[in-house]
Structure formats: C-alpha cells, structure tokens
Write an enzyme that holds these catalytic residues in place. Sequence first.
Site, PDB file in Angstrom:
ATOM      1  NE  ARG A  87      46.325  34.092  40.106  1.00  0.00           N
ATOM      2  CZ  ARG A  87      46.770  32.946  39.613  1.00  0.00           C
ATOM      3  NH1 ARG A  87      47.354  32.093  40.398  1.00  0.00           N
ATOM      4  NH2 ARG A  87      46.639  32.650  38.336  1.00  0.00           N
ATOM      5  CB  THR A  88      40.257  38.264  39.729  1.00  0.00           C
ATOM      6  OG1 THR A  88      41.578  38.661  39.378  1.00  0.00           O
ATOM      7  CG2 THR A  88      39.410  39.499  39.978  1.00  0.00           C
ATOM      8  CE  LYS A 116      17.844  30.474  26.680  1.00  0.00           C
ATOM      9  NZ  LYS A 116      16.580  30.138  27.355  1.00  0.00           N
ATOM     10  NE  ARG A 137      39.072  39.070  35.124  1.00  0.00           N
ATOM     11  CZ  ARG A 137      40.256  38.591  35.503  1.00  0.00           C
ATOM     12  NH1 ARG A 137      40.698  37.457  35.007  1.00  0.00           N
ATOM     13  NH2 ARG A 137      40.996  39.236  36.374  1.00  0.00           N
ATOM     14  CG  HIS A 170      42.646  43.679  36.986  1.00  0.00           C
ATOM     15  ND1 HIS A 170      41.698  43.599  37.991  1.00  0.00           N
ATOM     16  CD2 HIS A 170      43.126  42.419  36.834  1.00  0.00           C
ATOM     17  CE1 HIS A 170      41.630  42.349  38.417  1.00  0.00           C
ATOM     18  NE2 HIS A 170      42.489  41.610  37.728  1.00  0.00           N
TER      19      HIS A 170
HETATM   20  C1  NCD Z   1      45.648  39.351  35.386  1.00  0.00           C
HETATM   21  C2  NCD Z   1      44.504  39.745  34.490  1.00  0.00           C
HETATM   22  O1  NCD Z   1      43.518  39.037  34.374  1.00  0.00           O
HETATM   23  O2  NCD Z   1      44.627  40.815  33.920  1.00  0.00           O
HETATM   24  N1  NCD Z   1      45.347  38.313  36.252  1.00  0.00           N
HETATM   25  C3  NCD Z   1      44.847  38.636  37.492  1.00  0.00           C
HETATM   26  O3  NCD Z   1      43.747  39.126  37.621  1.00  0.00           O
HETATM   27  N2  NCD Z   1      45.643  38.426  38.545  1.00  0.00           N
HETATM   28  C4  NCD Z   1      46.928  39.164  34.726  1.00  0.00           C
HETATM   29  C5  NCD Z   1      47.025  38.261  33.543  1.00  0.00           C
HETATM   30  O4  NCD Z   1      46.069  37.594  33.155  1.00  0.00           O
HETATM   31  O5  NCD Z   1      48.124  38.192  33.004  1.00  0.00           O
END
Ligand code: NCD
Length: 359
Positions: A87-88, A116, A137, A170
């Site tokens: 989703r993100t 590498k 991320r 997050h």
């Molecule tokens: C979350 C995350 O990556 O922290 N997912 C998200 O971004 N909606 C929650 C999770 O992974 O449990």
Amino acid sequence: MEPPVLPPWEQFRAARPAEKARWLRTPTGRPYHVLFAQQFDRPFLDRLCETATRTRRIAKTKGGRMFLQSLLPDQRAMLYFAQPSTRTFLSFYTACQIVGLRPAEVRDTHTSSEFKGESPEDSVRTFSSYVDLIIMRHPEQGFAERIAWLLSTTERSVPVINAGSGKDEHPTQALLDVYTLQRSFARRGGIEGKTVVFVGDLLRGRTVRSLAQVLVLYPGVRLIFCAPAPLQIADDILEVLRTAGVPHETTEDFEYAVAAADAVYMTRLQDEWDVAGESRQIPTERFRFEERHLQLLRPDGIVMHPLPRRHEIAVEVDRDPRAMYWRQVRNGMWIRVALILTMFGREGEIHQYYEELVR
Ligand code: NCD
C-alpha cells in the site's frame, strides 16, 4: 525549492523533536523533509486534510484530473523501498502519477549496485543526482534522517520522505490515519475528545508509534493500549504522552477496550523482528476482532488497521460500515497527493481551483 541548512550531524541527531522539526522546514514554513511524526503541527494537519479532500473532489472530473496532472510534470521521484510494501509503495506511486510527477523505483536492492557492495548511503546519493524527491522505506531505524542530513551536505540536496523506518516511525501512515479519523468523526466534533484504542504488537509496530505521537495534538483524546504484556507500547511513547498530558492506560482486556473505544486500531504481529521465533510463545488469540465484537463497539465507532492483516480481524467484519481499513487504503493515496503538492508549494493552486469549482 530552497533546502534548509542543517547543523552538524551530532547536533542534529541529538536535538529535541521540536528543534529538529524547525530545521526540516523551508524558510516559508513548508516541510522540506518528512521524517518523523512529531514534526507535524495542528495547522499543518488541518490544512493537509483539507487539501486532500479538495483534491479528490477536483479529481472527479476529467478536466480536474488534467489540471492535477499539469502540476508537477517537470519533477521526478525515486521510490527506494528496501523493505516489503504494497500500500505505501502503490499509494505513493499513484500519488506521483496523479500530479504528473514521474516516479522511478528500486524495490529489490539485489537489482541495484548495493548487491555489488555499494553502501545504501552511496545508493541514495546516486538517486539524488537524477530525481527531485526521494521516498524511502528502510529496515534501519533513523536511516531516513541520516540520509536527509547527508544529502544536505552535498551539492544536490533533495527532499526525503520517510515511508517507514525500522520499528520506529511511519509518519505518512500517521497522516492517513489522522485523515481517516477526521473524516469518520467529522459529524461528531472531530478527533478531539475521542478514545482511540491500539491493539496488537504495539512494541514493534511503527504505525502505532507514529500515530500516538500525532494524536497528542488533539485536545481531550484518550489512548488505550491493549496488548499482551511482552508486546505492550514502549516507555518512550508513554513519556511523550505524559509530557503532553494525554490520558492513557494499558490493558490486556480486549472486550473492555473495544467497548470504551471510538476507534479501535488493530495491528498485526510484527514477527519479522523476532530474534529466535519468540512471538510464537505469546498468546494473541484474545486480541482478535471477531464479528461478535461488533456488538461491543459503539454504533458510531470505527475499526481501523494499517494493513496487511493476518488473522487479527475476521473477514466478516469487513462488511460492517464501521470497518474503515479499506477506506484508509484510499485515503492514503489522497493524503500523499496532498503531501507532495504541499512539499512542492503547489497546494495553493488546489484551493484556488476548488474555490472556482464550487463558486
Ligand atoms: C505497515 C508498516 O509497514 O509498518 N504497513 C503499512 O505501511 N500500511 C504495517 C505493517 O506492516 O504491519
């Protein structure tokens, strides 16, 4: 976009969140980097939610969609996701497309020069040579912050958005969660005075940590943390709440918590952080939202989840109008559109277009 001048690393790293937040803004007060939840304030959140709502209204017509596309076609973004994401990643990717901004991606570091032996720092510095925004991320806590600082010392600083770092933060999930809460409680006086219950792996769930820290900005909010003892919320978050004077409690009584809630925020077990399968020893069945729990929840209460879910919400619950998690998914895309436009200083045009639309 004029990048802010950051102090030496040791000073930056050790600064209090409020102080750090000042360094992350442009001279005109817009966020340059989005790194952690405590950098947001109420006027920013209120305006961002309004921008998101007006943007989705504009997007209802073809003319409106073409207008949105015309806003940032000269900009490029890199989505660097060194951890799994559905989703993100997709909501940022589509958010970029909605405003015409062209996205590139590295999702599997095996396909980049990191395989590498290149350091992640060098990888990101490389991206900054090609793009105007880095959305990232990473499994390492504080990595986005370090990168933002590192880039600020180079000739080509570009804004960094933290799309999830370690077990820690997050911030853009907190934005979409606040947006969902605000929309859900719009006819009940907003988020102020509401009781939000967090359930599940609160120790290692970064979405809970970020959202709890943003909710201190809403007077009268009460937080209940409902989890088995080994997964209970960490002391640093409780300290933030104590300092802000936010009433809160911890409990293992799921039924009690659901009955007390305006919003129940469910989360999954974050067992990817296990060292030796220790999560398997923790009994979590008592913290599962089943159909019968809908009777305990207020008629105007809501159930949220950042997703992905495993078994902590029965699929039968999805049919109840109080289940908000699929709306959260959609809200995530619009709030990220609003965030990108705000960072690039284009949100004023949204409000202008909207005013003309409804005149
Ligand atoms: C979350 C995350 O990556 O922290 N997912 C998200 O971004 N909606 C929650 C999770 O992974 O449990």
